[in-house]
Scaffold this motif. Structure first.
Motif, PDB file in Angstrom:
ATOM      1  N   ILE A 326       0.795  -1.138   0.049  1.00 57.87           N
ATOM      2  CA  ILE A 326       0.165  -0.047   0.062  1.00 57.87           C
ATOM      3  C   ILE A 326       0.972   1.336   0.069  1.00 57.87           C
ATOM      4  CG2 ILE A 326      -1.639   1.195   1.320  1.00 57.87           C
ATOM      5  CD1 ILE A 326      -2.774  -1.372   2.443  1.00 57.87           C
ATOM      6  N   HIS A 327       1.777   1.233   0.679  1.00 60.29           N
ATOM      7  CA  HIS A 327       2.869   2.492   0.754  1.00 60.29           C
ATOM      8  C   HIS A 327       3.405   2.475  -0.430  1.00 60.29           C
ATOM      9  CE1 HIS A 327       6.719   4.265   1.469  1.00 60.29           C
ATOM     10  NE2 HIS A 327       6.344   5.011   2.451  1.00 60.29           N
ATOM     11  N   ASP A 328       4.030   1.640  -1.327  1.00 63.08           N
ATOM     12  CA  ASP A 328       4.588   1.761  -2.311  1.00 63.08           C
ATOM     13  C   ASP A 328       3.580   2.181  -3.414  1.00 63.08           C
ATOM     14  OD1 ASP A 328       6.870   1.129  -1.121  1.00 63.08           O
ATOM     15  OD2 ASP A 328       6.875  -1.075  -1.823  1.00 63.08           O
ATOM     16  N   ASP A 329       2.304   1.644  -3.512  1.00 69.27           N
ATOM     17  CA  ASP A 329       1.404   2.016  -4.670  1.00 69.27           C
ATOM     18  C   ASP A 329       0.891   3.504  -4.605  1.00 69.27           C
ATOM     19  OD1 ASP A 329       1.303  -0.546  -5.262  1.00 69.27           O
ATOM     20  OD2 ASP A 329      -0.604  -1.104  -4.096  1.00 69.27           O
ATOM     21  N   LEU A 330       1.169   4.141  -3.438  1.00 66.55           N
ATOM     22  CA  LEU A 330       0.565   5.616  -3.220  1.00 66.55           C
ATOM     23  C   LEU A 330       2.020   6.463  -3.138  1.00 66.55           C
ATOM     24  CD1 LEU A 330      -1.582   5.235   0.021  1.00 66.55           C
ATOM     25  CD2 LEU A 330      -2.352   5.768  -2.279  1.00 66.55           C
ATOM     26  N   PRO A 411      12.927  -6.590  16.191  1.00 65.14           N
ATOM     27  CA  PRO A 411      12.379  -7.595  15.293  1.00 65.14           C
ATOM     28  C   PRO A 411      11.079  -7.836  15.444  1.00 65.14           C
ATOM     29  CG  PRO A 411      14.303  -8.278  16.518  1.00 65.14           C
ATOM     30  CD  PRO A 411      13.730  -7.062  16.983  1.00 65.14           C
ATOM     31  N   GLY A 412      10.169  -8.175  14.119  1.00 65.88           N
ATOM     32  CA  GLY A 412       8.819  -8.328  14.013  1.00 65.88           C
ATOM     33  C   GLY A 412       7.910  -7.063  14.002  1.00 65.88           C
ATOM     34  N   TRP A 413       8.556  -5.808  14.219  1.00 68.53           N
ATOM     35  CA  TRP A 413       7.619  -4.475  14.275  1.00 68.53           C
ATOM     36  C   TRP A 413       8.155  -3.868  12.882  1.00 68.53           C
ATOM     37  CZ3 TRP A 413       4.295  -2.707  17.873  1.00 68.53           C
ATOM     38  CH2 TRP A 413       3.979  -3.665  18.934  1.00 68.53           C
ATOM     39  N   THR A 414       6.916  -3.069  12.228  1.00 74.04           N
ATOM     40  CA  THR A 414       7.189  -2.267  11.165  1.00 74.04           C
ATOM     41  C   THR A 414       6.366  -1.181  11.387  1.00 74.04           C
ATOM     42  OG1 THR A 414       5.603  -3.340   9.821  1.00 74.04           O
ATOM     43  CG2 THR A 414       7.676  -4.374   9.669  1.00 74.04           C
ATOM     44  N   LEU A 415       6.862  -0.018  10.615  1.00 74.06           N
ATOM     45  CA  LEU A 415       5.965   1.157  10.716  1.00 74.06           C
ATOM     46  C   LEU A 415       6.139   1.610   9.323  1.00 74.06           C
ATOM     47  CD1 LEU A 415       4.377   3.466  11.982  1.00 74.06           C
ATOM     48  CD2 LEU A 415       6.515   4.613  12.600  1.00 74.06           C
ATOM     49  N   HIS A 416       4.976   2.027   8.636  1.00 72.91           N
ATOM     50  CA  HIS A 416       4.873   2.672   7.194  1.00 72.91           C
ATOM     51  C   HIS A 416       4.077   4.018   7.372  1.00 72.91           C
ATOM     52  CE1 HIS A 416       6.306  -0.913   5.435  1.00 72.91           C
ATOM     53  NE2 HIS A 416       5.584  -1.635   6.117  1.00 72.91           N
ATOM     54  N   GLN A 417       4.660   4.918   6.903  1.00 75.93           N
ATOM     55  CA  GLN A 417       3.651   6.382   6.680  1.00 75.93           C
ATOM     56  C   GLN A 417       2.958   6.285   5.300  1.00 75.93           C
ATOM     57  OE1 GLN A 417       4.080  10.843   7.959  1.00 75.93           O
ATOM     58  NE2 GLN A 417       5.795   9.562   8.231  1.00 75.93           N
ATOM     59  N   ILE A 418       2.151   5.744   4.975  1.00 73.83           N
ATOM     60  CA  ILE A 418       1.440   5.703   3.528  1.00 73.83           C
ATOM     61  C   ILE A 418       0.805   7.010   3.068  1.00 73.83           C
ATOM     62  CG2 ILE A 418       0.735   3.413   4.255  1.00 73.83           C
ATOM     63  CD1 ILE A 418      -2.338   4.419   4.209  1.00 73.83           C
ATOM     64  N   TRP A 419       0.899   7.899   3.944  1.00 72.08           N
ATOM     65  CA  TRP A 419       0.278   9.382   3.602  1.00 72.08           C
ATOM     66  C   TRP A 419       0.867  10.248   4.637  1.00 72.08           C
ATOM     67  CZ3 TRP A 419      -1.501  10.202  -1.093  1.00 72.08           C
ATOM     68  CH2 TRP A 419      -1.993  11.428  -1.454  1.00 72.08           C
ATOM     69  N   PRO A 420       1.207  11.409   4.350  1.00 67.04           N
ATOM     70  CA  PRO A 420       1.594  12.458   5.277  1.00 67.04           C
ATOM     71  C   PRO A 420       0.820  12.466   6.687  1.00 67.04           C
ATOM     72  CG  PRO A 420       1.770  13.394   3.076  1.00 67.04           C
ATOM     73  CD  PRO A 420       1.002  12.259   2.919  1.00 67.04           C
ATOM     74  N   GLY A 421       1.430  11.791   7.648  1.00 63.16           N
ATOM     75  CA  GLY A 421       0.880  11.852   8.708  1.00 63.16           C
ATOM     76  C   GLY A 421      -0.132  10.543   9.255  1.00 63.16           C
ATOM     77  N   LEU A 422      -0.602   9.829   8.087  1.00 65.27           N
ATOM     78  CA  LEU A 422      -1.245   8.388   8.306  1.00 65.27           C
ATOM     79  C   LEU A 422      -0.219   7.304   8.387  1.00 65.27           C
ATOM     80  CD1 LEU A 422      -4.134   7.299   8.461  1.00 65.27           C
ATOM     81  CD2 LEU A 422      -4.031   7.042   5.955  1.00 65.27           C
ATOM     82  N   LEU A 423      -0.178   6.881   9.426  1.00 63.35           N
ATOM     83  CA  LEU A 423       0.953   5.723   9.798  1.00 63.35           C
ATOM     84  C   LEU A 423       0.166   4.192   9.988  1.00 63.35           C
ATOM     85  CD1 LEU A 423       2.114   8.553  11.423  1.00 63.35           C
ATOM     86  CD2 LEU A 423       4.162   6.966  10.832  1.00 63.35           C
ATOM     87  N   VAL A 424       0.927   3.217   9.665  1.00 64.51           N
ATOM     88  CA  VAL A 424       0.512   1.967  10.182  1.00 64.51           C
ATOM     89  C   VAL A 424       1.561   1.095  10.834  1.00 64.51           C
ATOM     90  CG1 VAL A 424      -0.487  -0.368   9.158  1.00 64.51           C
ATOM     91  CG2 VAL A 424      -1.117   1.857   7.861  1.00 64.51           C
ATOM     92  N   TRP A 425       1.151   0.578  12.015  1.00 64.17           N
ATOM     93  CA  TRP A 425       2.052  -0.247  12.779  1.00 64.17           C
ATOM     94  C   TRP A 425       1.792  -1.528  12.439  1.00 64.17           C
ATOM     95  CZ3 TRP A 425       5.989   1.169  16.031  1.00 64.17           C
ATOM     96  CH2 TRP A 425       6.210   2.456  16.374  1.00 64.17           C
TER      97      TRP A 425
END
Length: 440
Positions: A326-330, A411-425
């Motif tokens: 999703i992060h890469d698509d946006l 290990p096992g944790w990731t964080l993506h900022q798919i839009w400015p200010g919108l993050l997914v843990w």
């Protein structure tokens, strides 16, 4: 399918709850408690109290299951822990934050739950069994855990046995006083050392209330010092009351303490005590970018679809891959939005400008971990994608306190900022948490 015989007999009686104090918690009691609210109107006063007591037993049973699940998860994470790495959180710290995110509680509350779960699993089996059987509630289990902390094994067992003798009929305060007295008799040196350790960690704490006010507390001071301070403030407050001040004693104590902490001399504070006006806090500015809620809903939907079609074993990897996709698509749309701002998309250096920092701190008032309340002004301004290849930009910066900065790298944790200010843990267990901006 019909009800179990025991439950059917209870339901069939005219007064189904009267005298049912013996009924143990668990699945059968859950069936009995699942009647509609309208049925309560048909019960006698005594039966209503039986229902309330039964619901409390059932709650204790559920809380025991919650703690058992946390203890099992903590054990698994500890078994799979690798060598210490100062760049990441320990396995214990990581599982604490995993619990905080899953239960939507603060890091401190999660740490308390993990600690209690581990103690009940390893050192306090009688307390665990009493909680599961509904003989004590969670507050009393915490009292037993607190009082037996850092004591020797045989003393812990004796104190637990003494505590459980009368715990069912005592309040948590009564239980604490009784067990504390016994601890002082059985292990006076250990209790005194625990007190000295606590005093060495004395601190000043601040927290906010739902009413919009805040609390300030001096914690872990020696009791004699606390009582001396309180008595001095009380004496001065009573003197003001005697001189005709109409305000309650509690208000006068607080106003005196506030002026003293502000640097005024004690006699001057007593003579010149004035009420202070409380300023109304500014109204929060809502996020007004319609793309944010729509994108958040899309992320939630796509991750839920993953959970519905993959096995539990494959879930963690599938969730992480989907969030990344999703992060890469946006990416193209996200870059275009950033280029439309006053500041160009990305800065050449590692450190953000003062204006950019203010923008990020305004966008998120606190650390962006779901359960963290540390103000963003006291956090690191983290590059979600590490700098180089990540850029110093509004779409790649977010406030993270030092603890959750390290968690992100664990290990096992990731964080993506798919839009400015919108993050997914995403967590090691395959759960996900979407963090939205306070304003855009």
């Amino acid at each position: 399918m019909g009800l179990p015989v025991e439950v059917a007999e209870i339901v069939g009686e005219t007064r189904e709850w009267e005298g049912r104090r013996w009924f143990p918690p668990g699945s059968q009691l859950a069936v009995c408690l699942s009647g509609g609210k309208e049925r309560l109107a048909d019960l006698t006063d005594g039966e209503l109290l039986e229902v309330a007591a039964a619901a409390r037993r059932q709650t204790s049973w559920a809380q025991a299951r919650e703690l058992a699940a946390i203890a099992e998860l903590a054990g698994r994470r500890a078994d799979g822990a690798s060598e210490d790495d100062p760049r990441v959180l320990s396995a214990h710290e990581s599982v604490t934050d995993e619990v905080a995110a899953a239960l939507a509680v603060t890091g401190n509350a999660a740490a308390t739950l993990v600690h209690l779960a581990e103690r009940l699993a390893d050192e306090l089996p009688g307390t665990r069994q009493a909680l599961e059987a509904g003989r004590i509630d969670l507050a009393k289990a915490r009292v037993i855990c607190d009082v037996t902390e850092n004591l020797f094994g045989d003393v812990v067992g004796r104190l637990e046995a003494v505590a459980l003798e009368k715990a069912s009929g005592q309040t948590s305060g009564q239980l604490r006083r009784r067990v504390t007295r016994m601890a002082r008799r059985l292990a006076p040196d250990a209790v005194e050392e625990r007190k000295r350790d606590a005093v060495r960690g004395r601190r000043l704490e601040v927290w906010e209330n739902p009413s919009g006010t805040a609390n300030l507390a001096l914690c872990d001071l020696p009791p004699e010092e606390v009582h001396a301070i309180y008595n001095k403030l009380s004496a001065a407050a009573r003197g003001l009351k005697a001189d005709g001040d109409p305000r309650p004693l509690g208000v006068l104590r607080v106003d005196l303490a506030k002026r003293l902490l502000g640097g005024a001399e004690f006699p001057d504070s007593v003579r010149a005590l004035l009420a202070e006006a409380v300023e109304e806090p500014p109204e929060p500015q809502p996020a007004d970018d319609v793309a944010v809620p729509a994108l958040a809903a899309m992320v939630e939907r796509r991750l839920a679809e993953v959970r519905a079609r993959v096995s539990l074993d494959a879930l963690p990897a599938a969730v992480r891959q989907t969030a990344r996709r999703i992060h890469d698509d946006l990416a193209e749309r996200r870059d275009a939005v950033c280029r439309g701002g006053e500041e160009a998309h990305g800065r050449p250096g590692y450190r953000p400008s003062t204006a950019l920092r203010r923008e990020i701190e305004a966008r998120h008032a606190t650390c962006v971990f779901p359960s963290c309340n540390r103000p963003s002004r006291r956090c690191d301004l983290d590059h979600t994608i590490p700098w180089r290849p990540g850029s110093t930009c509004r779409c790649n910066l977010a406030p993270l306190c030092r603890r959750h900065h390290r968690l992100k790298q664990s290990p096992g944790w990731t964080l993506h900022q798919i839009w400015p200010g919108l993050l997914v843990w995403t967590t090691p267990a395959g759960a996900w948490y979407i963090v939205r901006p306070d304003r855009t």
